[in-house]
Design an enzyme around this catalytic site. Structure first.
Site, PDB file in Angstrom:
ATOM      1  N   SER A  47     -80.043   2.766 -47.305  1.00 49.37           N
ATOM      2  CA  SER A  47     -79.480   2.537 -45.965  1.00 49.37           C
ATOM      3  C   SER A  47     -79.967   1.278 -45.278  1.00 49.37           C
ATOM      4  CB  SER A  47     -79.774   3.744 -45.067  1.00 49.37           C
ATOM      5  OG  SER A  47     -78.933   4.814 -45.393  1.00 49.37           O
ATOM      6  N   LYS A  73     -77.411  -1.124 -43.945  1.00 49.86           N
ATOM      7  CA  LYS A  73     -76.805  -1.068 -42.617  1.00 49.86           C
ATOM      8  C   LYS A  73     -77.265  -2.201 -41.704  1.00 49.86           C
ATOM      9  CE  LYS A  73     -76.060   3.830 -43.199  1.00 49.86           C
ATOM     10  NZ  LYS A  73     -76.760   5.112 -43.309  1.00 49.86           N
ATOM     11  N   SER A 103     -78.869   6.475 -38.801  1.00 45.99           N
ATOM     12  CA  SER A 103     -78.394   6.092 -40.134  1.00 45.99           C
ATOM     13  C   SER A 103     -77.099   6.803 -40.509  1.00 45.99           C
ATOM     14  CB  SER A 103     -79.483   6.371 -41.188  1.00 45.99           C
ATOM     15  OG  SER A 103     -79.278   5.615 -42.351  1.00 45.99           O
TER      16      SER A 103
END
Length: 359
Positions: free
Chosen positions: A65, A68, A120
């Site tokens: 993640s 991101k 997230s």
């Protein structure tokens, strides 16, 4: 990628800013840093992109993640943050971490960015991607274009959230470059430094409370962001930014079990060993260059102060070299690039900035 394409990407990155940093020294890894628990890690200073420490920094890794970071940056640069987005049926129920968006919900782009970076939310990632580009595939292309603009040419992005795909990867070096670029953006920094906020849950006429998963914000003095990540194949990943005494450092640890502890250690080492030094001031005239076939002279100057992170030994071994023409032609008007100032440390080139004049 052929040599010409790589050259074009580098030039594109340079044109996006008035100065650029060249790392020519191999980052030193001391004995205390071996067996760190991290398979790839780096510490980079935010404004100069100077590498203060690194291990396996160009090794391809999955990044979960922390993807991101680039997703948020692309959205901030390409979307109206106040625009209201209607959540579609195809971007809800995405596997992994989520803020449990419901089809038909209406949230602003900025609200979705908080859901993306604090909790997230993979559903936020896909909703934002489709809003921005119309499809995940087109958004991935925009991610790769943005990464190349920044100079992160060792990476490939195929989705906005970091769920595993063999063709979705980066390096610690690339991820640090992207993160340094992103944290210079005031909106991005505002979002990733937020510990807790509330956003609407419009289909239920209530609010969501979002608490940031990044424990560094509470536990490590000066932390300003950025993002955690985990998948089974990527392991535990963490990108952190921290600011003390006028110097902001970005750390990346990939596939690291004790990711918070390791990030604290390498950041603390950076603050212990380095401090920001003003090498060249933009308020000073570098030189006056004669104009051909006239009695005129034009002033040579730089647009931005040169601040670099240096350790004690390096401060006594800095050399400044100006590469300027003996004369300039009188055929141009306005501002023109005429040369470079180059900063050397222990005979190694560490930083280059353009020199300008005006006629």
């Amino acid at each position: 990628m052929n040599k010409f394409s790589r050259f074009c990407l580098v030039i594109s990155a340079i044109l996006c800013c008035s100065y650029f940093f060249i790392q020519t020294e191999k980052p030193i890894v001391s004995a205390k840093d071996f067996n760190s628990g991290s398979s790839s890690e780096i510490v980079m200073e935010k404004t100069s992109n100077r590498i203060l420490y690194g291990s396996n920094i160009h090794e391809k890794k999955y990044m979960a993640s922390t993807t991101k970071i680039l997703t948020a940056l692309v959205i901030i640069e390409n979307c109206n943050l106040d625009e209201i987005v209607t959540v579609g049926a195809k971007t809800v129920g995405i596997e992994g971490s989520s803020i449990y968006l419901e089809a038909g919900e209406k949230l602003s782009v900025k609200d979705l960015l908080y859901g993306l970076m604090l909790r997230s939310g993979n559903d936020c990632a896909e909703t934002l991607a489709v809003h921005c580009s119309g499809s995940i595939e087109k958004f991935a292309c925009l991610m790769n274009e943005t990464a190349a603009k920044i100079g992160a040419t060792e990476s490939n992005f195929v989705n906005p959230h970091g769920l595993h795909n063999d063709n979705h990867y980066t390096t610690a070096y690339d991820l640090a470059l992207i993160s340094c670029y992103a944290i210079r953006n005031a909106t991005f920094k505002e979002i990733v430094s937020t510990q807790k906020t509330r956003i609407p849950f419009s289909t239920r006429n209530t609010e969501r409370v979002l608490v940031n998963k990044n424990k560094m914000l509470k536990n490590f003095e000066g932390t300003t962001g950025i993002k955690t990540g985990f998948t089974k194949k990527a392991g535990r990943c963490l990108v952190s930014s921290c600011e003390r005494n006028g110097m902001e450092l970005v750390s990346v640890v990939l596939n690291c079990g004790p990711m918070f502890e390791r990030s604290e250690t390498i950041l603390q080492n950076g603050f212990n060993e380095y401090e920001m030094c003003n090498i060249v001031g933009s308020e000073n005239i570098i030189d006056f260059i004669p104009v051909e076939n006239s009695n005129k002279q034009c002033a040579a100057y730089i647009k931005n102060d040169v601040f670099l992170p240096l350790n004690t030994e390096e401060r006594n071994n800095v050399e400044i070299i100006y590469e300027l023409p003996k004369t300039v032609k009188n055929t141009f008007s306005g501002e023109n690039e005429i040369g470079f100032v180059k900063i050397y440390c222990r005979k190694n080139l560490i930083f280059t900035q353009k020199v300008y004049t005006i006629l």
